[in-house]
Design a protein around this motif. Structure first.
Motif, PDB file in Angstrom:
ATOM      1  N   TYR A   1       0.675  -1.144  -0.164  1.00 21.78           N
ATOM      2  CA  TYR A   1      -0.092   0.187   0.089  1.00 21.78           C
ATOM      3  C   TYR A   1       0.425   1.212   0.337  1.00 21.78           C
ATOM      4  N   VAL A   2       1.729   1.307   0.470  1.00 18.30           N
ATOM      5  CA  VAL A   2       2.856   2.209   0.776  1.00 18.30           C
ATOM      6  C   VAL A   2       4.070   2.351  -0.619  1.00 18.30           C
ATOM      7  N   GLY A   3       3.655   1.446  -1.356  1.00 14.76           N
ATOM      8  CA  GLY A   3       4.605   1.454  -2.678  1.00 14.76           C
ATOM      9  C   GLY A   3       3.006   1.931  -3.758  1.00 14.76           C
ATOM     10  N   LYS A   4       1.591   1.956  -3.492  1.00 12.74           N
ATOM     11  CA  LYS A   4       0.720   2.573  -4.256  1.00 12.74           C
ATOM     12  C   LYS A   4       0.884   4.684  -3.789  1.00 12.74           C
ATOM     13  N   LEU A   5       0.794   4.747  -2.462  1.00 11.86           N
ATOM     14  CA  LEU A   5       1.284   5.936  -2.159  1.00 11.86           C
ATOM     15  C   LEU A   5       2.565   6.751  -2.619  1.00 11.86           C
ATOM     16  N   LEU A   6       3.288   6.395  -2.585  1.00 11.83           N
ATOM     17  CA  LEU A   6       4.944   6.979  -3.244  1.00 11.83           C
ATOM     18  C   LEU A   6       4.959   7.867  -4.714  1.00 11.83           C
ATOM     19  N   LYS A   7       4.151   6.070  -5.295  1.00 16.87           N
ATOM     20  CA  LYS A   7       3.366   6.859  -6.912  1.00 16.87           C
ATOM     21  C   LYS A   7       2.754   8.161  -7.185  1.00 16.87           C
ATOM     22  N   LYS A   8       1.701   8.798  -6.037  1.00 16.07           N
ATOM     23  CA  LYS A   8       0.667   9.178  -6.600  1.00 16.07           C
ATOM     24  C   LYS A   8       1.225  10.109  -5.468  1.00 16.07           C
ATOM     25  N   TYR A   9       1.920  10.706  -4.531  1.00 19.74           N
ATOM     26  CA  TYR A   9       2.215  11.383  -4.124  1.00 19.74           C
ATOM     27  C   TYR A   9       4.062  11.894  -4.386  1.00 19.74           C
TER      28      TYR A   9
ATOM     29  N   LYS B   1       7.460  10.222   7.021  1.00 22.89           N
ATOM     30  CA  LYS B   1       7.416  10.427   8.497  1.00 22.89           C
ATOM     31  C   LYS B   1       6.714   8.850   9.722  1.00 22.89           C
ATOM     32  N   PHE B   2       5.409   8.056   8.882  1.00 24.91           N
ATOM     33  CA  PHE B   2       4.791   7.099   9.691  1.00 24.91           C
ATOM     34  C   PHE B   2       5.670   5.898   8.890  1.00 24.91           C
ATOM     35  N   VAL B   3       5.957   6.160   7.809  1.00 26.22           N
ATOM     36  CA  VAL B   3       7.185   4.980   7.498  1.00 26.22           C
ATOM     37  C   VAL B   3       8.124   4.714   9.136  1.00 26.22           C
ATOM     38  N   ALA B   4       9.390   5.860   8.766  1.00 25.28           N
ATOM     39  CA  ALA B   4      10.812   5.686   9.402  1.00 25.28           C
ATOM     40  C   ALA B   4       9.975   5.687  10.991  1.00 25.28           C
ATOM     41  N   THR B   5       9.445   5.537  11.690  1.00 24.72           N
ATOM     42  CA  THR B   5       8.983   5.140  12.787  1.00 24.72           C
ATOM     43  C   THR B   5       8.511   3.958  13.208  1.00 24.72           C
TER      44      THR B   5
ATOM     45  N   GLY C   1       9.677  -3.447  13.512  1.00 24.48           N
ATOM     46  CA  GLY C   1      10.734  -4.195  12.637  1.00 24.48           C
ATOM     47  C   GLY C   1      10.024  -5.045  10.762  1.00 24.48           C
ATOM     48  N   PHE C   2       9.384  -3.795  10.436  1.00 25.34           N
ATOM     49  CA  PHE C   2       8.792  -3.945   9.445  1.00 25.34           C
ATOM     50  C   PHE C   2      10.341  -3.834   8.062  1.00 25.34           C
ATOM     51  N   LEU C   3      11.075  -2.571   9.063  1.00 19.80           N
ATOM     52  CA  LEU C   3      11.730  -2.187   7.546  1.00 19.80           C
ATOM     53  C   LEU C   3      13.432  -1.784   9.223  1.00 19.80           C
ATOM     54  N   LYS C   4      14.679  -1.923   8.679  1.00 19.62           N
ATOM     55  CA  LYS C   4      15.808  -1.190   8.993  1.00 19.62           C
ATOM     56  C   LYS C   4      15.943   0.259   8.822  1.00 19.62           C
ATOM     57  N   GLU C   5      16.784   1.529   9.876  1.00 15.56           N
ATOM     58  CA  GLU C   5      16.561   2.681   9.406  1.00 15.56           C
ATOM     59  C   GLU C   5      17.199   2.485   8.021  1.00 15.56           C
ATOM     60  N   LYS C   6      18.128   2.031   7.288  1.00 20.35           N
ATOM     61  CA  LYS C   6      18.669   2.264   6.019  1.00 20.35           C
ATOM     62  C   LYS C   6      18.376   1.766   4.870  1.00 20.35           C
ATOM     63  N   GLU C   7      16.847   0.868   5.261  1.00 16.92           N
ATOM     64  CA  GLU C   7      16.167   0.339   4.381  1.00 16.92           C
ATOM     65  C   GLU C   7      14.378   1.700   4.106  1.00 16.92           C
TER      66      GLU C   7
ATOM     67  N   MET D   1      14.362   3.469   0.599  1.00 14.23           N
ATOM     68  CA  MET D   1      12.678   3.796   0.333  1.00 14.23           C
ATOM     69  C   MET D   1      12.505   5.504  -0.318  1.00 14.23           C
ATOM     70  N   PHE D   2      12.853   6.132   0.563  1.00 16.27           N
ATOM     71  CA  PHE D   2      13.104   7.730  -0.343  1.00 16.27           C
ATOM     72  C   PHE D   2      13.996   8.380  -0.528  1.00 16.27           C
ATOM     73  N   LYS D   3      15.007   8.259  -0.739  1.00 15.38           N
ATOM     74  CA  LYS D   3      15.905   8.510  -1.039  1.00 15.38           C
ATOM     75  C   LYS D   3      15.994   8.936  -2.304  1.00 15.38           C
TER      76      LYS D   3
END
Length: 464
Positions: free
Chosen positions: A412-420, A433-437, A443-449, A453-455
């Motif tokens: 779902y986040v992937g769909k969001l990043l295509k729109k916004y 901000k939501f994903v990062a925190t 435990g879904f993602l590490k800080e590096k990941e 994602m947002f690079k």
């Protein structure tokens, strides 16, 4: 095969007579040009398709009889290329070998009718791919015998040319079958035969199960099938067999019953529940299998149908399970009461037991249905519902459940990043901000990941 209802038979016979009397057919017979046959096709095939769709929707068990009627010469081969494709896809395929588990005699029947048609030279242009796939999924001996039955040398050479060497390779058969299936994705053509004796149960069961799953997934009118299901569940010789149990589960879960039909199912369901060895274990094993099928949705309505059939006075694990689901579905999985009830139930059984696996899939189903149906503009709802993730992740302590939630959320986040895409916009920043925190906390993602994602991706400069 169920006989075709007289009303449909009369419609088709009248249509066949109309074809024979039509100006389009007379023009084709006089000039024998493809253009005239195409006019005949455009005039009558849509009308044949209307009858076909009506039968497929309301009386699918009559489809084979309908198709057999359309093989008659008065229909001039119209709609047969489509029917040939249906026969190819109806056959049960062993996915390990990508070969039919049984010979497809109806495929042969339709193909031979086309080969013997006076209009073969025109029909052959529309059947090549169907023959290639049907031959690829059949044994070489069966295909050779079929071709040898054709008297016309020209037709025989044509059929021999449809045996493609590339389909001797398993991977090519898999790819070819998948491509072929996609062409018929929107078509309703599935049919089946209900076994009448124990000797037929094993051979007819697999296509019957596939048919029932197809019908419940497509949300069709299944009232015409109910009398056949009634006969099946009351068959004494079938009771105690795994095939019987699986049909019983499908019938109880997905068919809307009332009155005498519901009472009839209750009687036989609870009778078999008491008499069949390992009923609970086999029931939960199959229920879990259904939960894990992509084409099947075990939603609260399905659970409620089962619960209404089951005798809750029998104090076994199934009664406890459906008592719990009744509470979860009525109070809501977001409530503290439902969460406490789930926790109390879950701790009574081993974590990887089928009953706990089914419970986890039920709860995951709530998350899946909610998030899968969110529009991109509804992303704040993901922020809210994710607050429940830790609750159930702590109750279940199951890595597979956690992974399911992770994949669902990331999709779902992937769909969001295509729109916004405006990185300075409020929506993008809120999502980031939501994903990062939250995703790191879960435990879904590490800080590096998260950073990756947002690079910002730099565009390469075009070389002159």
């Amino acid at each position: 095969m169920q006989a075709l209802a007289e009303a449909y038979k009369t419609k088709l016979e009248a249509l066949g007579a109309e074809i024979q009397e039509s100006d389009e057919l007379q023009a084709y017979l006089e000039e024998e040009e493809e253009e005239q046959y195409m006019q005949l096709k455009e005039m009558f095939e849509p009308r044949i398709a209307m009858v076909y769709d009506e039968v497929a929707g309301a009386h699918p068990l009559q489809l084979i009889a309908l198709e057999t009627l359309l093989l008659q010469p008065e229909f001039e081969g119209l709609f047969l290329p489509k029917i040939l494709g249906f026969t190819v896809l109806r056959g049960e395929v062993d996915v390990a070998l990508m070969k039919y588990t049984r010979t497809q005699e109806h495929f042969k029947e339709v193909l031979m009718a086309i080969c013997n048609s006076a209009n073969f030279d025109l029909l052959r242009k529309r059947i090549g791919q169907s023959i290639q796939m049907g031959f690829a999924l059949s044994s070489d001996i069966w295909v050779t015998n079929l071709i040898n039955e054709v008297d016309n040398k020209r037709v025989r050479y044509f059929l021999q040319g449809q045996k493609l060497d590339r389909y001797r390779v398993l991977e090519e058969r898999v790819k070819g079958y998948q491509r072929y299936q996609r062409q018929f994705r929107s078509e309703n053509f599935m049919s089946a035969e209900f076994p009448q004796a124990l000797s037929d149960l094993k051979t007819l069961y697999s296509p019957l199960k596939r048919f029932l799953l197809y019908r419940v997934d497509g949300n069709y009118d299944n009232s015409s099938i109910i009398p056949h299901l009634r006969s099946f569940v009351e068959h004494k010789d079938f009771k105690g067999h795994r095939e019987y149990l699986e049909v019983l589960v499908l019938y109880a879960s997905f068919f809307n019953l009332e009155g005498d039909d519901l009472d009839h199912l209750r009687k036989h369901f609870n009778e078999v529940r008491q008499s069949m060895d390992d009923f609970q274990e086999q029931y939960l094993e199959y229920l879990l299998e259904l939960h894990l099928k992509e084409e099947v949705v075990i939603d609260p309505d399905a659970d409620k149908r089962i619960s209404s059939v089951m005798d809750h006075k029998v104090k076994d694990d199934l009664s406890k399970y459906y008592d719990l689901l009744d509470e979860v579905h009525s109070k809501g999985y977001t409530t503290d009461e439902a969460q406490e009830a789930v926790k109390a139930f879950y701790t009574q059984y081993q974590g990887l037991s089928n009953i706990n696996e089914c419970l986890r899939q039920t709860i995951y189903g709530y998350f899946n249905r909610l998030i899968s149906n969110l529009e991109e503009t509804d992303y704040p709802e993901l922020f809210e519902i994710s607050k429940l993730y830790p609750v159930y992740m702590n109750i279940f302590a199951n890595q597979q459940f956690n992974q399911q939630l992770k994949e669902l959320s990331l999709e779902y986040v992937g769909k969001l990043l295509k729109k916004y895409t405006d990185k300075r916009g409020k929506d993008y920043q809120d999502i980031k901000k939501f994903v990062a925190t939250t995703f790191q906390d879960l435990g879904f993602l590490k800080e590096k990941e998260v950073v990756e994602m947002f690079k910002t991706r730099r565009k390469r400069k075009k070389t002159s």
